[in-house]
Motif scaffolding. Structure first.
Motif, PDB file in Angstrom:
ATOM      1  N   VAL A 154       0.905  -7.302  12.808  1.00 35.70           N
ATOM      2  CA  VAL A 154       2.119  -6.766  12.675  1.00 35.70           C
ATOM      3  C   VAL A 154       1.858  -5.600  11.465  1.00 35.70           C
ATOM      4  O   VAL A 154       1.191  -5.597  10.529  1.00 35.70           O
ATOM      5  N   LEU A 155       2.279  -4.349  11.939  1.00 38.39           N
ATOM      6  CA  LEU A 155       2.626  -3.386  10.805  1.00 38.39           C
ATOM      7  C   LEU A 155       3.912  -2.981  10.580  1.00 38.39           C
ATOM      8  O   LEU A 155       4.786  -2.749  11.252  1.00 38.39           O
ATOM      9  N   LEU A 156       4.181  -3.296   9.176  1.00 39.96           N
ATOM     10  CA  LEU A 156       5.584  -2.795   8.589  1.00 39.96           C
ATOM     11  C   LEU A 156       5.679  -1.315   8.136  1.00 39.96           C
ATOM     12  O   LEU A 156       4.741  -1.130   7.588  1.00 39.96           O
ATOM     13  N   VAL A 157       6.617  -0.597   8.633  1.00 43.33           N
ATOM     14  CA  VAL A 157       6.794   0.757   8.224  1.00 43.33           C
ATOM     15  C   VAL A 157       8.100   0.483   7.574  1.00 43.33           C
ATOM     16  O   VAL A 157       9.093   0.620   8.250  1.00 43.33           O
ATOM     17  N   GLY A 158       8.016   1.237   6.344  1.00 45.49           N
ATOM     18  CA  GLY A 158       9.234   1.370   5.478  1.00 45.49           C
ATOM     19  C   GLY A 158       9.250   2.789   4.695  1.00 45.49           C
ATOM     20  O   GLY A 158       8.165   3.527   5.015  1.00 45.49           O
ATOM     21  N   LEU A 159      10.275   3.051   4.025  1.00 44.24           N
ATOM     22  CA  LEU A 159      10.494   4.275   3.332  1.00 44.24           C
ATOM     23  C   LEU A 159       9.791   4.187   1.881  1.00 44.24           C
ATOM     24  O   LEU A 159       9.129   4.810   1.365  1.00 44.24           O
ATOM     25  N   GLY A 160      10.292   2.735   1.366  1.00 38.98           N
ATOM     26  CA  GLY A 160       9.605   2.397   0.159  1.00 38.98           C
ATOM     27  C   GLY A 160      10.685   1.972  -0.763  1.00 38.98           C
ATOM     28  O   GLY A 160      10.668   0.992  -1.603  1.00 38.98           O
ATOM     29  N   CYS A 161      11.963   2.426  -0.498  1.00 38.25           N
ATOM     30  CA  CYS A 161      13.126   1.996  -1.763  1.00 38.25           C
ATOM     31  C   CYS A 161      13.915   1.359  -0.722  1.00 38.25           C
ATOM     32  O   CYS A 161      15.386   0.980  -1.348  1.00 38.25           O
ATOM     33  N   GLU A 162      13.730   0.689   0.211  1.00 37.71           N
ATOM     34  CA  GLU A 162      14.844   0.235   1.104  1.00 37.71           C
ATOM     35  C   GLU A 162      15.075  -1.095   0.425  1.00 37.71           C
ATOM     36  O   GLU A 162      14.320  -1.782  -0.066  1.00 37.71           O
ATOM     37  N   GLN A 163      16.383  -1.909   1.042  1.00 37.29           N
ATOM     38  CA  GLN A 163      16.755  -3.231   0.785  1.00 37.29           C
ATOM     39  C   GLN A 163      15.788  -4.221   1.284  1.00 37.29           C
ATOM     40  O   GLN A 163      15.582  -5.235   0.737  1.00 37.29           O
TER      41      GLN A 163
END
Lengths: 383, 103
Positions: A73-82
């Motif tokens: 699995v690769l998680l892709v986020g923005l950085g400041c998400e909840q």
């Protein structure tokens, strides 16, 4: 045949999954998937969510990742998400499954995140390709059974064929999960009688009581005002009990019901299980619920024809309508309409089981061939 | 032409093609004259059903006749009342009593 995971479960596919942590990171996540052929789950939320909504988001993403069909699995986020990517990553890693996180802000922008994401996914894909398929007994297989896009044949040929297959696979030690519980009222006594203990029977009765009360409390409507739907009625179904009797045909007649599981839980041991998922509405809710329960494959009965798939679980379509099969074979895997043209249910159920085993062994389902890899976070009044 | 009966106690069958007045359909080993047009997949009465009687399909009551229904006529929302709520309460009560006795 399948792939063994570190937690002992068996996957029938070796998918690499890209999970978007927040709406803001959907584009990068989808671009990573487009560039690598990985499966992706974009989400409509991930920030400024109230507590129960937030916990369901995290549960759904984690549970999708933990489906045994997923290699890494690769998680892709923005950085400041909840969405708590650290916790999701820790929960996935705790099972021994490879997992990584990239944040768009940390990477220096979307293009940089995309390049890094592609690199990570390609590495996972190389590892996955090196893993060999091995033979495992049917007792390792977890099937889900569902129906949608129904017509007059769904109960009379489609669902009874699935029911025969359910009995056969459970007799071989396998597991089958049914849900769509809003379609149970009126046949709960039959399910309760089939429960392995009186206590499980009482849980089934209690679930149906609660479900009916929830409709009146939350929507001001009785469940039979909503169900059967106008489309069901146009097709000949008059009452909810009539619909529910057709619904429960999918779990056959011979195998005891072992118990109830809720969203995100896996079956504790083989047999027939009920997923108590009360998310109302579209078919994708139950499909995603099954994927979250660790089902390997969903056997889906559709009289009129539906292309629905799932990001982590192939959806194998059977139709009870021979005409639909002729016209829409591009999205249908099995013709149970043979029952209306003289085949016995036993013959059809056995033939279906053979085809399902071939799909489990790697033969692509129409949902996969057509690129149907949907996922929706199933929301209930309790999350 | 055929109509499919799911269980031997059923008082309705499902027509496997659209039918019109005067058609004769096979239901298992017997035949039945159609008294009104019925769409594909809809139900036909296999016997006279009096208002207030339960209507059976799949071997269980699926509703209550809201008017007299004669053999060969269409059975749907206009003459069959949804009593799921009442049946659920009855089934729940019966099962709770039985399970209580078993425990």
């Amino acid at each position: 045949m399948g792939y063994e995971r570190a937690d002992g479960s068996i996957g029938i596919r070796n998918y690499v999954l890209v999970l978007s942590m927040v709406n803001c990171s959907n584009t990068v996540a989808q671009q990573v998937a487009q560039n690598t052929g990985a499966n992706v789950i974009p989400i409509d939320c991930g920030c400024v969510e109230v507590a129960d909504h937030h916990s369901r988001t995290c549960l759904a993403l984690t549970a999708a990742a933990l489906n045994p069909n997923v290699y890494a699995v690769l998680l892709v986020g923005l950085g400041c998400e909840q969405t708590d990517h650290n916790k999701i990553m820790a929960d996935i890693a705790a099972t021994g499954k490879p997992v990584s996180y990239i944040g768009i802000q940390d990477c220096g922008g979307p293009k940089q995140a995309l390049a890094k994401g592609i690199e990570i996914v390609k590495t996972y894909q190389e590892e996955a390709a090196a893993q060999e398929r091995k033979e495992y007994p049917l007792s390792k297989l977890v099937l889900a059974v569902q129906c949608g896009g129904s017509d007059w044949t769904t109960a009379l040929s489609g669902n009874i064929t699935i029911g025969e297959m359910t009995d056969l696979i459970v007799e071989e030690g396998g597991s089958v999960i049914i849900s769509e519980v809003a379609g149970f009222p009126g046949s709960e006594h039959i399910l309760a009688e089939r429960a392995v203990t009186p206590e499980v029977g009482l849980e089934i009765i209690q679930m149906c009581d609660e479900l009916r009360a929830e409709y009146v409390r939350d929507h001001g409507q009785s469940i039979e005002e909503v169900n059967p739907t106008p489309g069901n009625k146009a097709g000949g179904i008059t009452t909810l009990v009539e619909k529910s009797m057709g619904n429960i045909k999918k779990i056959g007649t011979r195998s005891p019901i072992q118990g109830l599981i809720t969203a995100g839980q896996h079956v504790p041991h083989p047999g027939v299980w009920i997923l108590d998922l009360r998310a109302p509405g579209i078919d994708g809710n139950a499909t995603s619920g099954f994927a979250m329960a660790g089902a390997n494959l969903n056997v889906f009965s559709t009289g009129r024809g539906s292309p629905l798939g799932n990001a982590v679980m192939p959806v194998f379509k059977i139709t009870g309508n021979p005409k639909s099969y002729e016209e829409l074979s591009c999205m249908l895997d099995f013709n149970a309409g043979i029952v209306l043209r003289g085949a016995t249910v036993e013959e059809a159920g056995k033939a279906l089981l053979d085809e399902v085993i071939m799909a489990a062994n790697g033969k692509l389902t129409r949902s996969e061939e057509n690129g149907n890899f949907e996922f929706i976070i199933p929301r209930e009044s309790r999350g | 032409m055929k109509a499919l009966r799911c269980d031997c106690v059923d008082t309705v069958a499902v027509v496997a093609q659209p039918v019109s007045v005067g058609d004769v359909v096979e239901v298992g080993d017997s035949t039945l004259s159609v008294k009104e047009s019925i769409a594909l997949g809809h139900k036909i009465a296999l016997q006279d059903i009096a208002a207030g009687e339960l209507v059976y399909k799949y071997g269980v009551p699926i509703g209550r006749a809201s008017q007299n229904i004669e053999k060969g006529y269409w059975v749907h929302t206009h003459n069959l009342q949804d009593i799921t709520e009442q049946l659920c309460n009855q089934y729940a009560e019966e099962f709770r009593r039985k399970a209580g006795a078993l425990r």
